[in-house]
Design a protein around this motif. Structure first.
Motif, PDB file in Angstrom:
ATOM      1  N   THR A 172       1.058  -1.213  -0.110  1.00 46.97           N
ATOM      2  CA  THR A 172      -0.052  -0.184   0.109  1.00 46.97           C
ATOM      3  C   THR A 172       0.742   1.460  -0.080  1.00 46.97           C
ATOM      4  OG1 THR A 172      -1.494  -1.293   1.305  1.00 46.97           O
ATOM      5  CG2 THR A 172      -1.929   1.061   1.272  1.00 46.97           C
ATOM      6  N   VAL A 192      -7.901  -2.875   2.108  1.00 47.74           N
ATOM      7  CA  VAL A 192      -7.424  -1.714   2.661  1.00 47.74           C
ATOM      8  C   VAL A 192      -8.627  -0.637   2.355  1.00 47.74           C
ATOM      9  CG1 VAL A 192      -5.738   0.230   1.959  1.00 47.74           C
ATOM     10  CG2 VAL A 192      -5.031  -2.244   1.768  1.00 47.74           C
ATOM     11  N   VAL A 201      -2.847   0.547  -4.105  1.00 45.56           N
ATOM     12  CA  VAL A 201      -2.619  -0.842  -3.567  1.00 45.56           C
ATOM     13  C   VAL A 201      -1.896  -1.700  -4.884  1.00 45.56           C
ATOM     14  CG1 VAL A 201      -3.570  -2.676  -2.425  1.00 45.56           C
ATOM     15  CG2 VAL A 201      -4.619  -0.387  -1.968  1.00 45.56           C
TER      16      VAL A 201
END
Length: 323
Positions: A172, A192, A201
């Motif tokens: 990330t 996420v 990501v």
């Protein structure tokens, strides 16, 4: 001397509260600890030297001792906290080859933690999570950390130095934003969830980038470890962020799913008296309530369910799955 006793003496020595008698005991500690265990702690001579220099500086900054005494204490401390296999301080290298130590913060089941990283970024760690980060980001191109478990990040904006979180096969990357990462090793998926800003990501396979998505506020990236898929969808983010405010929420989940979260949250184990109870569905919410209050609420909703403590940290769920 037991391991726990030695740990307590080392801690007292480092914070300057050790008595003369306790210091004498520490000085008498058999150097065989180092001879017997150093092969399992030090990766190589450079690793040994890095540990020696780093811990020696920490110790000598508090109390002045002979070089030999400092080395023995540094080595003993290194062995006790398992520097080479995930202890408090780990040694990494910068691009110049110089060793830089990293801090490892772990929350046990039933615990949570809030910490501030060297760049001012704040992180709330959920139960059963581990975050690894350097003591300074200056030597690195990116502000890189490693997460196992779950954390909510509020990243300090720095367009010249991206903030990178590594969680297994998912990376990330952000410049400054707030978002949640759920990456427990036992879970099938890594998620996420973005509250503000935007997040990149990336999933990777065999060390190479596989897929890449951009996640905006009120959206979530979901990586499936088995399938290798990486998808983005709009979500009600409160459902995924409530934990950081002490709120537990179950929306029509099975008891098997619920007790996994309760185990992390309260640090207790659950067992089912009957296998079919694991598939019983519940909907419930808990706002910073003790476990006993939550369990009583569960009984109120599912009147045929009951529970009992079979050990101090183990609860048996029994009865029937009825309304």
């Amino acid at each position: 001397m037991t391991e726990q006793e030695l740990k307590e003496l080392v801690n007292k020595y480092l914070n300057g509260t050790i008595s003369r008698e306790e210091e004498r005991l520490l000085e008498q500690f058999d150097e065989n600890l180092l001879h017997k265990n150093s092969a399992n702690v030090f990766l190589n001579e450079r690793h040994r030297s890095g540990i020696h220099q780093n811990l020696s500086s920490r110790i000598s900054s508090r109390r002045k001792k002979s070089t030999g005494r400092i080395y023995r204490l540094a080595a003993s401390l290194a062995i006790l906290i398992g520097l080479s296999i995930g202890g408090r301080y780990l040694f990494f290298e910068t691009g110049t080859g110089e060793p830089v130590d990293r801090t490892v913060v772990t929350t046990e089941w039933g615990q949570k933690n809030k910490l501030t990283l060297p760049d001012g970024t704040t992180v709330r760690l959920n139960s059963g999570s581990t975050l690894t980060f350097p003591e300074t980001f200056h030597e690195f191109e990116n502000r890189e950390v490693t997460l196992s478990g779950e954390g909510f990040f509020e990243v300090t904006h720095n367009p010249n130095k991206p903030f990178v979180i590594r969680t297994g096969n998912v990376t990330t990357k952000v410049l400054g934003t707030s978002f949640n990462v759920n990456a427990y090793p036992e879970n099938e998926e890594v998620s996420v969830t973005v509250a503000t800003g935007k997040v990149q990501v990336i999933s990777n396979r065999d060390g190479a980038t596989d897929k890449e998505v951009l996640v905006m506020p009120n959206a979530q990236a979901l990586f499936n470890k088995t399938k290798g898929t990486l998808d983005v969808s709009q979500v009600a983010i409160d459902r995924y962020l409530n934990w950081k405010d002490g709120i537990l929420r179950f929306d029509d989940v099975t008891l098997a799913e619920a007790v996994k979260l309760l185990r992390r949250w309260y640090g207790v184990e659950f067992v089912f008296g009957k296998e079919e109870l694991a598939s019983c569905h519940i909907t419930a919410i808990s706002d910073n309530e003790p476990l006993a209050v939550f369990l009583e609420s569960m009984k109120h909703v599912k009147k045929e369910l009951n529970y009992e403590y079979v050990e101090d940290n183990k609860i048996l769920i029994n009865g029937n799955c009825g309304d």
